[in-house]
Design a protein around this motif. Structure first.
Motif, PDB file in Angstrom:
ATOM      1  N   GLU A 188       0.840  -1.205   0.000  1.00 31.04           N
ATOM      2  CA  GLU A 188       0.000   0.000   0.000  1.00 31.04           C
ATOM      3  C   GLU A 188       0.873   1.253   0.000  1.00 31.04           C
ATOM      4  OE1 GLU A 188      -3.682   1.131   2.296  1.00 31.04           O
ATOM      5  OE2 GLU A 188      -3.205  -0.815   3.173  1.00 31.04           O
ATOM      6  N   ARG A 189       0.543   2.192  -0.877  1.00 35.70           N
ATOM      7  CA  ARG A 189       1.330   3.428  -0.953  1.00 35.70           C
ATOM      8  C   ARG A 189       0.445   4.664  -0.944  1.00 35.70           C
ATOM      9  NH1 ARG A 189       6.744   2.716  -2.557  1.00 35.70           N
ATOM     10  NH2 ARG A 189       7.163   0.552  -3.122  1.00 35.70           N
ATOM     11  N   PHE A 190       1.083   5.774  -0.601  1.00 38.74           N
ATOM     12  CA  PHE A 190       0.346   7.035  -0.399  1.00 38.74           C
ATOM     13  C   PHE A 190       1.085   8.186  -1.068  1.00 38.74           C
ATOM     14  CE2 PHE A 190      -0.344   4.033   2.939  1.00 38.74           C
ATOM     15  CZ  PHE A 190      -1.707   4.055   3.147  1.00 38.74           C
ATOM     16  N   GLU A 191       0.321   9.164  -1.514  1.00 37.18           N
ATOM     17  CA  GLU A 191       0.926  10.383  -2.071  1.00 37.18           C
ATOM     18  C   GLU A 191       1.398  11.302  -0.949  1.00 37.18           C
ATOM     19  OE1 GLU A 191      -1.825   9.014  -3.451  1.00 37.18           O
ATOM     20  OE2 GLU A 191      -0.704   8.391  -5.232  1.00 37.18           O
ATOM     21  N   LEU A 192       0.825  11.104   0.250  1.00 35.12           N
ATOM     22  CA  LEU A 192       1.138  11.992   1.367  1.00 35.12           C
ATOM     23  C   LEU A 192       1.102  11.210   2.677  1.00 35.12           C
ATOM     24  CD1 LEU A 192       1.382  14.939   2.569  1.00 35.12           C
ATOM     25  CD2 LEU A 192      -1.128  15.012   2.538  1.00 35.12           C
ATOM     26  N   VAL A 193       2.153  11.389   3.473  1.00 33.57           N
ATOM     27  CA  VAL A 193       2.162  10.837   4.829  1.00 33.57           C
ATOM     28  C   VAL A 193       2.374  11.999   5.785  1.00 33.57           C
ATOM     29  CG1 VAL A 193       3.381   9.370   6.491  1.00 33.57           C
ATOM     30  CG2 VAL A 193       3.033   8.555   4.148  1.00 33.57           C
ATOM     31  N   THR A 194       1.464  12.148   6.750  1.00 31.94           N
ATOM     32  CA  THR A 194       1.622  13.175   7.778  1.00 31.94           C
ATOM     33  C   THR A 194       1.732  12.493   9.133  1.00 31.94           C
ATOM     34  OG1 THR A 194      -0.782  13.363   8.001  1.00 31.94           O
ATOM     35  CG2 THR A 194       0.296  14.961   6.565  1.00 31.94           C
ATOM     36  N   ALA A 195       2.337  13.170  10.091  1.00 37.20           N
ATOM     37  CA  ALA A 195       2.348  12.651  11.460  1.00 37.20           C
ATOM     38  C   ALA A 195       2.654  13.769  12.440  1.00 37.20           C
ATOM     39  CB  ALA A 195       3.393  11.546  11.613  1.00 37.20           C
ATOM     40  N   ASN A 196       1.915  13.761  13.541  1.00 42.28           N
ATOM     41  CA  ASN A 196       2.272  14.544  14.714  1.00 42.28           C
ATOM     42  C   ASN A 196       2.607  13.500  15.780  1.00 42.28           C
ATOM     43  OD1 ASN A 196       2.521  16.169  16.933  1.00 42.28           O
ATOM     44  ND2 ASN A 196       0.342  16.666  17.080  1.00 42.28           N
ATOM     45  N   PRO A 197       3.833  12.968  15.712  1.00 44.81           N
ATOM     46  CA  PRO A 197       4.171  11.849  16.595  1.00 44.81           C
ATOM     47  C   PRO A 197       4.509  12.357  17.992  1.00 44.81           C
ATOM     48  CG  PRO A 197       6.086  12.461  15.316  1.00 44.81           C
ATOM     49  CD  PRO A 197       4.968  13.386  14.888  1.00 44.81           C
ATOM     50  N   PRO A 198       4.567  11.471  18.980  1.00 41.16           N
ATOM     51  CA  PRO A 198       5.107  11.900  20.270  1.00 41.16           C
ATOM     52  C   PRO A 198       6.559  12.328  20.049  1.00 41.16           C
ATOM     53  CG  PRO A 198       4.859   9.504  20.199  1.00 41.16           C
ATOM     54  CD  PRO A 198       4.219  10.047  18.964  1.00 41.16           C
ATOM     55  N   TYR A 199       6.921  13.532  20.501  1.00 40.97           N
ATOM     56  CA  TYR A 199       8.282  14.007  20.217  1.00 40.97           C
ATOM     57  C   TYR A 199       8.954  14.698  21.396  1.00 40.97           C
ATOM     58  CZ  TYR A 199       5.507  18.209  19.038  1.00 40.97           C
ATOM     59  OH  TYR A 199       4.625  19.258  19.058  1.00 40.97           O
ATOM     60  N   ALA A 236      12.642   6.773   8.249  1.00 36.57           N
ATOM     61  CA  ALA A 236      13.260   5.585   7.643  1.00 36.57           C
ATOM     62  C   ALA A 236      12.231   4.742   6.898  1.00 36.57           C
ATOM     63  CB  ALA A 236      13.956   4.760   8.723  1.00 36.57           C
ATOM     64  N   GLY A 237      11.024   4.665   7.422  1.00 35.26           N
ATOM     65  CA  GLY A 237      10.035   3.767   6.822  1.00 35.26           C
ATOM     66  C   GLY A 237       9.181   4.402   5.746  1.00 35.26           C
ATOM     67  N   ALA A 238       9.175   5.733   5.670  1.00 32.12           N
ATOM     68  CA  ALA A 238       8.231   6.422   4.787  1.00 32.12           C
ATOM     69  C   ALA A 238       8.502   6.157   3.306  1.00 32.12           C
ATOM     70  CB  ALA A 238       8.254   7.929   5.054  1.00 32.12           C
ATOM     71  N   ARG A 239       9.786   5.981   2.968  1.00 25.58           N
ATOM     72  CA  ARG A 239      10.129   5.822   1.552  1.00 25.58           C
ATOM     73  C   ARG A 239       9.334   4.718   0.869  1.00 25.58           C
ATOM     74  NH1 ARG A 239      14.347   7.395  -1.539  1.00 25.58           N
ATOM     75  NH2 ARG A 239      14.497   5.314  -2.430  1.00 25.58           N
ATOM     76  N   GLU A 240       9.273   3.559   1.542  1.00 26.15           N
ATOM     77  CA  GLU A 240       8.598   2.448   0.856  1.00 26.15           C
ATOM     78  C   GLU A 240       7.080   2.559   0.932  1.00 26.15           C
ATOM     79  OE1 GLU A 240       9.968  -0.989   3.594  1.00 26.15           O
ATOM     80  OE2 GLU A 240       7.980  -1.540   2.827  1.00 26.15           O
ATOM     81  N   ARG A 241       6.561   3.551   1.653  1.00 27.87           N
ATOM     82  CA  ARG A 241       5.105   3.744   1.708  1.00 27.87           C
ATOM     83  C   ARG A 241       4.638   4.929   0.876  1.00 27.87           C
ATOM     84  NH1 ARG A 241       2.316  -0.655   2.834  1.00 27.87           N
ATOM     85  NH2 ARG A 241       3.195  -1.808   4.581  1.00 27.87           N
ATOM     86  N   LEU A 242       5.604   5.697   0.370  1.00 27.36           N
ATOM     87  CA  LEU A 242       5.244   6.855  -0.449  1.00 27.36           C
ATOM     88  C   LEU A 242       5.374   6.517  -1.926  1.00 27.36           C
ATOM     89  CD1 LEU A 242       7.033   9.737   1.488  1.00 27.36           C
ATOM     90  CD2 LEU A 242       4.565   9.575   1.054  1.00 27.36           C
ATOM     91  N   THR A 243       4.501   7.084  -2.737  1.00 33.46           N
ATOM     92  CA  THR A 243       4.665   6.986  -4.182  1.00 33.46           C
ATOM     93  C   THR A 243       5.842   7.886  -4.576  1.00 33.46           C
ATOM     94  OG1 THR A 243       3.082   8.782  -4.416  1.00 33.46           O
ATOM     95  CG2 THR A 243       2.215   6.551  -4.599  1.00 33.46           C
ATOM     96  N   PRO A 244       6.453   7.646  -5.740  1.00 30.50           N
ATOM     97  CA  PRO A 244       7.534   8.545  -6.171  1.00 30.50           C
ATOM     98  C   PRO A 244       7.017   9.987  -6.213  1.00 30.50           C
ATOM     99  CG  PRO A 244       7.433   6.595  -7.573  1.00 30.50           C
ATOM    100  CD  PRO A 244       6.228   6.537  -6.678  1.00 30.50           C
ATOM    101  N   GLY A 245       7.792  10.900  -5.643  1.00 29.34           N
ATOM    102  CA  GLY A 245       7.352  12.304  -5.581  1.00 29.34           C
ATOM    103  C   GLY A 245       6.417  12.584  -4.417  1.00 29.34           C
ATOM    104  N   GLY A 246       6.073  11.550  -3.668  1.00 33.42           N
ATOM    105  CA  GLY A 246       5.153  11.713  -2.531  1.00 33.42           C
ATOM    106  C   GLY A 246       5.793  12.514  -1.404  1.00 33.42           C
ATOM    107  N   THR A 247       4.942  13.081  -0.566  1.00 33.60           N
ATOM    108  CA  THR A 247       5.388  13.998   0.489  1.00 33.60           C
ATOM    109  C   THR A 247       5.274  13.385   1.876  1.00 33.60           C
ATOM    110  OG1 THR A 247       4.743  15.968  -0.733  1.00 33.60           O
ATOM    111  CG2 THR A 247       4.843  16.193   1.651  1.00 33.60           C
ATOM    112  N   LEU A 248       6.319  13.640   2.670  1.00 36.56           N
ATOM    113  CA  LEU A 248       6.256  13.335   4.098  1.00 36.56           C
ATOM    114  C   LEU A 248       6.284  14.660   4.847  1.00 36.56           C
ATOM    115  CD1 LEU A 248       6.501  11.450   6.609  1.00 36.56           C
ATOM    116  CD2 LEU A 248       8.985  11.583   6.316  1.00 36.56           C
ATOM    117  N   ALA A 249       5.337  14.865   5.764  1.00 32.22           N
ATOM    118  CA  ALA A 249       5.307  16.101   6.572  1.00 32.22           C
ATOM    119  C   ALA A 249       5.120  15.739   8.041  1.00 32.22           C
ATOM    120  CB  ALA A 249       4.176  17.017   6.100  1.00 32.22           C
ATOM    121  N   LEU A 250       6.019  16.255   8.877  1.00 35.71           N
ATOM    122  CA  LEU A 250       6.021  15.906  10.297  1.00 35.71           C
ATOM    123  C   LEU A 250       5.967  17.129  11.190  1.00 35.71           C
ATOM    124  CD1 LEU A 250       9.016  13.393  10.286  1.00 35.71           C
ATOM    125  CD2 LEU A 250       6.578  12.836  10.355  1.00 35.71           C
TER     126      LEU A 250
END
Ligand code: GLN
Length: 290
Positions: A188-199, A236-250
């Motif tokens: 399963e892949r996504f164009e966008l992954v967001t997270a407000n993780p515990p930090y 580290a894990g977002a790459r394989e869950r994002l489509t090429p050009g997909g965005t990670l925002a944290l």
């Protein structure tokens, strides 16, 4: 406000409660008193001013007294009201989820800006979704996207699900329980992954405001020794869950932007950038999968 000869009017209760809150060092004594009393009476705050001389019934006074006691113990106002506004939407919240904060609207803004070129179709995965505020705010702006919210806490997901139902963001929204990506299907892949993780670094959690440390879920706050344990795992894990050009925002702690930017670059992200929240902190880091 125990046995007193005079009538307890709205005005008098507000004056008394705000004075009590002020003496206890609460941040916005008058506003908090008004919010609590408006909640007890089931009216808007403006009504408190219009009906300032209206006497409170014994049951109303009893409920107000109970809320004042809980607030004195520093229970967050959002939990006392059972609601908090975020992105102009009215979220239901309780002690199972972190109270949505205005800082987090910067994460939604960044997610929207990064996906402006695909406003009609896309898939969002919101990790550590909590109350669902980020996922639902995004769904509100991009109603034709497919939205997935994931969280390690089944309790939190119940709150998120209720919020999605209440706020009409049901279509195309799904909630999964699991540790980060765990509950996702293979491939399963996504164009966008967001997270407000515990930090928050573990050692700092006990130094947060009493409202936060004593009442909000530790699972939603404690980011491990340097606060970046989850951020590292997500980068580290977002790459394989994002489509090429997909965005990670944290979303990050106020002093983590530089380190998080390094983590994203190290994980192969490009166009990495930071975004400030309304208070001026570098609150969000995002990047694109090359
Ligand atoms: N911003 C929150 C606080 O400092 C923490 C939220 C989080 O860890 N994601 O109170």
């Amino acid at each position: 406000m125990t046995a007193a000869p005079e009538v307890w009017s709205i005005r008098r209760v507000l004056e008394w409660a705000s004075q009590d809150f002020r003496e206890r060092g609460l941040p916005s004594p008058r506003l908090e008193a008004e919010l609590l009393l408006a909640h007890v009476l089931g009216v808007d705050r403006i009504r408190l001013i219009l009906d300032a001389e209206r006497p409170l019934a014994a049951a109303e006074l009893g409920r107000m007294r109970a809320l004042i006691q809980r607030r004195r113990a520093r229970e967050p106002v959002a939990y006392l009201l059972g609601r908090r506004e975020f992105w102009g939407l009215d979220f239901e919240v309780d002690g199972r989820v972190l109270v949505p904060r205005p800082d987090t609207e910067a994460l939604v803004e960044e997610a929207l800006e990064r996906t402006r070129d695909r406003s009609l179709h896309g898939r969002l995965l919101d990790l550590c979704t909590g109350s669902g505020c980020v996922a639902i705010a995004f769904a509100h702006e991009r109603p034709t996207w497919a939205i997935t919210g994931a969280d390690a806490s089944a309790d939190a997901l119940e709150v998120a699900r209720r919020n999605a139902l209440r706020l009409g963001a049901v279509w195309g929204v799904r909630w999964l329980r699991g540790d980060l990506w765990e509950a996702l299907g293979a491939g399963e892949r996504f164009e966008l992954v967001t997270a407000n993780p515990p930090y928050v670094p573990s050692a700092e959690v006990d130094q947060l405001e009493p409202d936060v440390r004593a009442w909000e879920p530790r699972l939603a706050l404690d980011g491990g020794s340097d606060g970046l344990v989850l951020v590292r795992r997500i980068a580290a894990g977002a790459r394989e869950r994002l489509t090429p050009g997909g965005t990670l925002a944290l979303e990050l702690h106020h002093d983590q932007a530089e380190r998080a930017e390094g983590l994203l670059r190290g994980a192969g992200f490009v166009e990495v950038r930071r975004r400030r929240d309304f208070a001026g902190h570098e609150r969000v880091v995002s990047g694109r999968r090359a």
